[in-house]
Design an enzyme around this catalytic site. Structure first.
Site, PDB file in Angstrom:
ATOM      1  CD  GLU A  90     -20.853  20.806 -18.639  1.00  0.00           C
ATOM      2  OE1 GLU A  90     -21.638  20.198 -19.371  1.00  0.00           O
ATOM      3  OE2 GLU A  90     -19.842  21.393 -19.059  1.00  0.00           O
ATOM      4  CG  HIS A 106     -42.524  21.150  -8.623  1.00  0.00           C
ATOM      5  ND1 HIS A 106     -42.736  19.843  -8.273  1.00  0.00           N
ATOM      6  CD2 HIS A 106     -43.056  21.893  -7.624  1.00  0.00           C
ATOM      7  CE1 HIS A 106     -43.387  19.794  -7.119  1.00  0.00           C
ATOM      8  NE2 HIS A 106     -43.578  21.033  -6.702  1.00  0.00           N
ATOM      9  CB  SER A 143     -16.888  23.064 -28.847  1.00  0.00           C
ATOM     10  OG  SER A 143     -16.946  22.136 -29.914  1.00  0.00           O
ATOM     11  CB  SER A 145      -0.925   0.004   1.218  1.00  0.00           C
ATOM     12  OG  SER A 145      -0.169  -0.136   2.402  1.00  0.00           O
ATOM     13  CE1 TYR A 151      -5.764  -3.133   9.134  1.00  0.00           C
ATOM     14  CE2 TYR A 151      -4.966  -5.356   8.688  1.00  0.00           C
ATOM     15  CZ  TYR A 151      -5.110  -4.031   8.307  1.00  0.00           C
ATOM     16  OH  TYR A 151      -4.604  -3.605   7.112  1.00  0.00           O
ATOM     17  CE  LYS A 157     -21.885  24.387 -26.848  1.00  0.00           C
ATOM     18  NZ  LYS A 157     -21.915  22.921 -26.998  1.00  0.00           N
TER      19      LYS A 157
END
Ligand code: ARG
Length: 457
Positions: A289, A155, A276, A22, A316, A282
């Site tokens: 986002e 709504h 874009s 790890s 553990y 664009k």
């Protein structure tokens, strides 16, 4: 160098070793691991396991390792299984055989949970600070946009007029609750498991309270078996992060929507928008986002750890090793998103006339009903009467404000009310002056309350 080779013959399978190791992830706990060991060695010295010179060697060696980590000169070896093994291996290289005394009475099971909690004790305040910075920007926007009116939505249908400031502040309070939750999680992280050993507690007479004080914990765990398996603090942190991510996502979604040509309420600053590769016209709200998208990942990290914890045999189990990646990722996501939002929100251009224009007359229907109530008509009846007026206006292709007094007279005979003043956003907004409402004077108070929150912590 492995910490557990005695009973094994031959070497580990290379792929199994890779799966088991790890170090790639837990090297982020380097500082906490060394600090924990320094304090642990003081206890071993105090109870006579280390003599003066052994203690001095271990102490100096660990300080050197700490410096190596700080100066980024520490070399991770392919044979280092995890951060605990790496530190001990390096200590051997620096001071020789005495290094073998450091792990007396301790297990990686109590060590890893101690390190992890110490890490969160530093990370949580940093995260809270980043949330505070963002909240500050929301309050500033609220101050700046105090004269701007807009429709509220339920709504996603136009509901009632509000101040844009009130809308901004509606994203402040969820973050305030996130901070409360993180503060609680911080307290959970402040419980020290060290001294729990592998599962049953340590047989050496270390003073756990003193250890806790020296490491900056606020208390110690009461059951060694629970202590080495407890990852509630990590799950809580992931929950706090996921919910914070959801709060940011909801705001982001609205910014995306309000920046569309269809709404036209906001325009993104070029610095926080993207183009874009195909369509030259664009200007995309990628930052918002991504904020929305990353909330999904945060939720996944929470569900991942919760699923890992479910049904684990006590105490553990190696499954628990998965905890750190999730927590580090959640922290990294929020620490990447928050500073960008803190700059992107102030840079948004708003179009007050567009926001005002979206308050079409139907939005005053509740105000009309309230006026009828004030003239003694029961609310249910008033609601139905205004509903009828809405119907008439829709059928005749007019706004509700264009109904004639003759039409009102027909609907509600004998009622002499001047409706003309109702159709003003300012008038409607001013009536909502209850604490928590949108009237300017209460929003100003709300801003002061929010500012006071910013001063805590
Ligand atoms: N790398 C391990 C983890 O993160 C440390 C604890 C290992 N304990 C053990 N019994 N193998 O969980």
């Amino acid at each position: 160098m492995s910490l557990w080779g005695g009973r094994f013959q031959g070497t580990s399978d290379a792929d199994a070793w890779k799966l088991n190791a790890s170090i790639d992830i837990d090297q982020r706990l380097a500082k906490q691991d060394v600090t924990g060991s320094i304090v642990w060695s003081q206890q071993l010295h105090k109870i006579g396991i280390l003599n003066n010179s052994e203690y001095q060697d271990i102490h100096d060696g660990l300080i050197q390792i700490l410096n190596e980590f700080e100066q980024l000169t520490f070399q991770i070896h392919p044979s280092d299984e995890d951060i605990h093994s790496a530190v001990e291996r390096r200590l051997y290289e620096i001071i020789g055989k005495t290094a073998g005394k450091l792990h007396t009475g301790r297990s990686r099971n109590d060590q890893v949970s101690t390190d992890f909690r110490l890490w969160l004790l530093e990370a949580i305040p940093t995260l809270i600070h980043a949330i505070r910075q963002f909240q500050t920007q929301l309050v500033e926007r609220a101050e700046q946009d105090i004269d701007v009116v807009m429709p509220s939505y339920t709504h996603l249908q136009r509901a009632q007029p509000v101040l844009l400031s009130h809308w901004w502040l509606s994203f402040f309070w969820p973050l305030e609750r996130d901070i409360q939750r993180l503060t609680f999680t911080f307290k959970e992280c402040g419980i020290m498991p060290l001294g729990s050993g592998a599962a049953a507690g340590t047989s050496f007479a270390v003073d756990r309270h003193e250890l806790a004080d020296q490491l900056g914990f606020i208390g110690i765990s009461q059951n060694s078996m629970d202590a080495v398996s407890d990852r509630d603090f990590a799950a809580q942190f992931l929950f706090d992060s996921a919910l914070c991510g959801i709060h940011l996502s909801k705001l982001a979604e609205q910014v995306v929507l309000f920046s569309t040509t269809e709404f036209g309420f906001f325009a993104l600053d070029d610095a926080f928008a993207t183009g874009s590769s195909l369509m030259p016209q664009k200007k995309n709200p990628d930052v918002f986002e991504l904020t929305r998208g990353k909330a999904g990942n945060l939720l996944g990290l929470l569900t991942g750890l919760m699923s890992t914890l479910k049904g684990l045999p006590s105490t553990y189990d190696k499954d628990l090793q998965e905890d750190k990646q999730a927590v580090f990722q959640a922290y990294d996501i929020l620490m990447a998103v928050l500073p960008v939002l803190s700059k992107a929100i102030p840079s948004l251009r708003i179009f007050p006339e567009k926001l005002r224009a979206a308050i079409d007359p139907s939005v005053f229907a509740t105000d009309l009903a309230d006026l009828l109530v004030k003239a003694g008509i029961p609310f249910r009846e008033a609601h139905a009467l205004v509903g009828k007026a809405v119907k008439i206006s829709l059928e005749s292709g007019r706004g509700i404000h264009q109904l004639t007094s003759a039409e009102w007279e027909k609907l509600i005979p004998g009622l002499e009310i001047d409706f003309s003043k109702v159709f003003s956003p300012e008038v409607s907004i001013a009536t909502r002056c209850v604490v928590g409402g949108t009237a300017p004077q209460v929003v100003v108070e709300q801003i002061s309350t929010a500012r006071r929150c910013l001063q805590t912590h």
